[in-house]
Enzyme design. Structure first.
Site, PDB file in Angstrom:
ATOM      1  N   LYS A  91      56.165  45.225  11.223  1.00  0.00           N
ATOM      2  CA  LYS A  91      56.882  44.620  12.342  1.00  0.00           C
ATOM      3  C   LYS A  91      57.507  43.298  11.877  1.00  0.00           C
ATOM      4  O   LYS A  91      56.801  42.395  11.423  1.00  0.00           O
ATOM      5  CB  LYS A  91      55.939  44.341  13.514  1.00  0.00           C
ATOM      6  CG  LYS A  91      55.583  45.599  14.292  1.00  0.00           C
ATOM      7  CD  LYS A  91      54.488  45.328  15.274  1.00  0.00           C
ATOM      8  CE  LYS A  91      54.997  45.216  16.673  1.00  0.00           C
ATOM      9  NZ  LYS A  91      53.856  45.123  17.629  1.00  0.00           N
TER      10      LYS A  91
HETATM   11  C1  E4P Z   1      54.580  45.699  21.231  1.00  0.00           C
HETATM   12  O1  E4P Z   1      54.846  46.037  20.102  1.00  0.00           O
HETATM   13  C2  E4P Z   1      53.995  44.383  21.516  1.00  0.00           C
HETATM   14  O2  E4P Z   1      52.928  44.163  20.649  1.00  0.00           O
HETATM   15  C3  E4P Z   1      53.467  44.200  22.906  1.00  0.00           C
HETATM   16  O3  E4P Z   1      53.683  45.336  23.692  1.00  0.00           O
HETATM   17  C4  E4P Z   1      53.896  42.907  23.527  1.00  0.00           C
HETATM   18  O4  E4P Z   1      53.507  42.912  24.850  1.00  0.00           O
HETATM   19  P1  E4P Z   1      53.188  41.631  25.718  1.00  0.00           P
HETATM   20  O5  E4P Z   1      54.439  41.242  26.420  1.00  0.00           O
HETATM   21  O6  E4P Z   1      52.147  42.126  26.685  1.00  0.00           O
HETATM   22  O7  E4P Z   1      52.685  40.555  24.790  1.00  0.00           O
END
Ligand code: E4P
Length: 244
Positions: A91
């Protein structure tokens, strides 16, 4: 639509993987920070042990923890060399400087999940640069229209027509990205994260998400319905009456 598990919690990952419905696991630095302190390598190693035990070969996304392009590149290459997991995706946050990193990693055949995307343009530029996945953050896209801590920058972007109201509707953003990817014959897949409710999951899937990454707390609700409980109870009671 494929389901990924959005957590770094080992018990939640095990509970999901042993039920067989998930096709991947995604983590991020904040999710890791909720777990008992250990090294990054040890924790990711434990996630991989669970994957290899229950569903070998499924996707795993782990995130770099730097905003410096050279350091992002270094970490991404180090993770690939250390974990040697064929379905590992790195990522990388979306951003102007990060595009060059995405291009370089993709050219080195490293799978990039371009994360924290809020807009159509971010997702499409990341896909064009070579990202295999673009992660659109449903809840945060919606929050972007109302979050009072960013009022000034939002007003400025709205005034300059960088954004308009459509940019705060996650399902419009998901639908537009899907249409543009399909029209351009790009193989990039949309992962929708930042899920805030079970209804968000259904709506993101119908808007064209290839994958939804879901916090484990929503899984039981996704499988429960009071009419299911009622009818199963009725079947058992009717059968028991017939037997007696
Ligand atoms: C996805 O890849 C993210 O890790 C995650 O869904 C972020 O979500 P949040 O807005 O709850 O932090």
């Amino acid at each position: 639509m494929k389901i990924f598990i959005d957590t770094a919690n080992l018990a939640d990952i095990e509970a999901g993987l042993k039920r067989g419905f998930a096709r991947g696991v995604t983590t991020n630095p904040s999710l890791l920070a909720k777990e008992p302190k250990t090294s990054f390598s040890t924790h990711v190693g434990k996630i991989l042990e669970l994957i290899n035990r229950y569903q070998p070969g499924i996707h795993l996304s782990i995130e770099v923890f730097s905003r410096n392009p050279a350091e992002i590149l270094r970490q991404a290459k180090e993770f690939m060399a250390e974990f040697k997991y064929p379905s590992l995706s790195i990522k990388v946050q979306v951003g102007w400087d990060e595009l060059e990193v995405i291009k370089e990693l993709s050219a080195a055949d490293i799978s990039v999940n371009c994360t924290a995307c809020m807009t159509v343009s971010q997702a499409i530029m990341a896909a064009q640069a070579g990202a295999k996945y673009v992660s659109l953050f449903s809840g945060r896209i919606r929050d972007g229209g109302t979050d009072e801590t960013v009022t000034t920058v939002r007003s400025d972007m709205l005034a300059r027509k960088v954004l308009d109201e459509k940019d705060f509707d996650p399902n419009t953003v998901i639908r537009s990205v899907r249409q543009l990817l399909d029209d351009s014959n790009l193989a990039t897949e949309i992962i929708v994260g930042s899920i805030r409710s079970v209804v968000d999951i259904r709506d993101a899937a119908l808007a064209g998400a290839h994958i939804i990454t879901i916090p484990p707390k929503f899984f039981p609700d996704m499988m429960n319905h009071y009419k299911t409980d009622q009818v199963v109870q009725q079947f058992l009671a009717d059968f028991s009456d017939w037997l007696s």
